[in-house]
Design an enzyme around this catalytic site. Structure first.
Site, mmCIF file in Angstrom:
data_model
loop_
_atom_site.group_PDB
_atom_site.id
_atom_site.type_symbol
_atom_site.label_atom_id
_atom_site.label_comp_id
_atom_site.label_asym_id
_atom_site.label_seq_id
_atom_site.Cartn_x
_atom_site.Cartn_y
_atom_site.Cartn_z
ATOM 1 C CG ASN A 10 -1.670 1.247 1.447
ATOM 2 O OD1 ASN A 10 -1.801 2.046 0.514
ATOM 3 N ND2 ASN A 10 -2.215 1.442 2.643
ATOM 4 C CE LYS A 12 0.264 3.437 4.874
ATOM 5 N NZ LYS A 12 0.114 3.621 6.292
ATOM 6 C CG HIS A 97 -5.699 1.774 5.276
ATOM 7 N ND1 HIS A 97 -5.276 2.668 6.231
ATOM 8 C CD2 HIS A 97 -4.651 0.931 5.066
ATOM 9 C CE1 HIS A 97 -4.020 2.397 6.565
ATOM 10 N NE2 HIS A 97 -3.617 1.347 5.872
ATOM 11 C CD GLU A 99 -2.884 5.410 6.933
ATOM 12 O OE1 GLU A 99 -2.829 5.456 5.690
ATOM 13 O OE2 GLU A 99 -1.958 4.926 7.629
ATOM 14 C CD GLU A 167 -3.261 -2.587 7.465
ATOM 15 O OE1 GLU A 167 -2.185 -2.833 6.913
ATOM 16 O OE2 GLU A 167 -3.884 -1.542 7.281
ATOM 17 N N GLY A 173 2.871 2.046 10.795
ATOM 18 C CA GLY A 173 3.865 3.104 10.642
ATOM 19 C C GLY A 173 4.592 3.483 11.923
ATOM 20 C CB SER A 213 5.512 -1.975 12.024
ATOM 21 O OG SER A 213 5.109 -0.642 12.293
ATOM 22 N N GLY A 235 5.001 1.285 4.639
ATOM 23 C CA GLY A 235 6.336 1.879 4.486
ATOM 24 C C GLY A 235 7.331 1.015 3.726
HETATM 25 C C1 PEP Z 1 -0.536 0.101 6.059
HETATM 26 O O1 PEP Z 1 -0.592 1.264 5.750
HETATM 27 O O2 PEP Z 1 -1.443 -0.650 5.668
HETATM 28 C C2 PEP Z 1 0.586 -0.353 6.870
HETATM 29 C C3 PEP Z 1 0.523 -1.521 7.408
HETATM 30 O O3 PEP Z 1 1.651 0.513 7.008
HETATM 31 P P1 PEP Z 1 3.115 0.159 7.633
HETATM 32 O O4 PEP Z 1 3.560 -1.119 6.985
HETATM 33 O O5 PEP Z 1 3.955 1.335 7.247
HETATM 34 O O6 PEP Z 1 2.932 0.009 9.087
#
Ligand code: PEP
Length: 252
Positions: A10, A12, A97, A99, A167, A173, A213, A235
């Site tokens: 992803n 983003k 998601h 976010e 998640e 993140g 993460s 990320g």
């Molecule tokens: C995500 O945005 O779905 C995510 C898991 O981000 P990260 O891997 O950066 O924690």
């Protein structure tokens, strides 16, 4: 039951054309050079879908978007319909998601509606769920996830058109992850909730990804858990080498 793992990126709201092209080309190249035992998906921002599609030509990396509107077309300024995504070559779309749940106040009901519309257009969905830190500290993780599964996953969901991504919001993140035992416990509870909603056959076949993460150094442990069927990576998906290093741990 063996489920082929899905390694999904992803991106983003990151990358302009040059960066996105280079990243997609690098992922496509590396997936062709080595034999992998998993499926691949990358989800760039809307602006890069057309360009990235071209970069992925000849590779087995699927293209997905990060959101979609539930309507077919019409007066929805700034929104993108399922058929528009399909038209651009997408086969997947991420829905719900955290976010978007937070920034755009998306509810389980809205996410369910989006998933129904995406499936009707022939898109597969990655439906995201997960608890906040406060909910985890209050011991409500499983209850929260059960409610999100019950409300966000539509009745037409099956193992082909739907992937669940668990998640924990506090792990996205931040560099923090739950313990492996905690991840497995939540994934097993999610599968039980899917069983209740969709029946045993579908629940046993449906892929449940872990996100939050994920990086090359923790991928082997997370991807070896019995109910973890892949990863949704933020990320680390912005670096082709890291994304591919994670995928190397994805075996059946
Ligand atoms: C995500 O945005 O779905 C995510 C898991 O981000 P990260 O891997 O950066 O924690």
């Amino acid at each position: 039951m063996p489920r082929k793992k899905l390694i999904a990126g992803n991106w983003k709201m990151n990358c302009l054309s040059a960066e996105g092209t280079a990243l997609a080309k690098a992922v496509a190249k590396q997936t062709k050079e080595t034999k992998f035992d998993c499926d691949f998906l990358i989800c760039p921002p809307f602006t890069l879908l057309g360009l990235v599609k071209k970069c992925l030509r000849g590779s087995k990396v699927a293209l997905g978007a990060q959101d979609v509107h539930f309507a077919e077309k019409g007066a929805h300024t700034g929104d993108i319909s399922p058929l528009m995504l399909k038209d651009l070559g997408c086969t997947y779309v991420i829905i719900g998601h955290s976010e978007r749940r937070v920034d755009h106040h998306e509810t389980n009901e809205l996410i369910n509606k989006k998933a129904v519309a995406a499936h009707a257009a022939g898109l597969n969905t990655v439906i995201c769920i997960g608890e906040t830190e406060a909910q985890r500290n209050a011991g409500e993780t499983i209850k929260v996830c059960q409610k999100q599964i019950s409300g966000s996953v539509p009745a037409d969901a099956d193992a082909k058109n739907t992937v669940i991504a668990y998640e924990p919001i506090w792990a996205i993140g931040t560099g923090k992850t739950p313990t492996s035992a905690d991840v497995q416990e939540v994934h097993a509870a999610i599968r039980a909730a899917l069983n209740k909603k969709l029946g045993k056959t579908i629940a046993n076949k449906m892929r449940i990804l872990y996100g939050g993460s994920v990086k090359p150094s923790n991928a082997a442990e997370l991807l070896s858990l019995p109910d973890v069927d892949g990863a949704l990576i933020g990320g680390a998906s912005l670096k082709a080498d890291d994304f591919i290093a994670i995928a190397k741990n994805a075996t059946k």
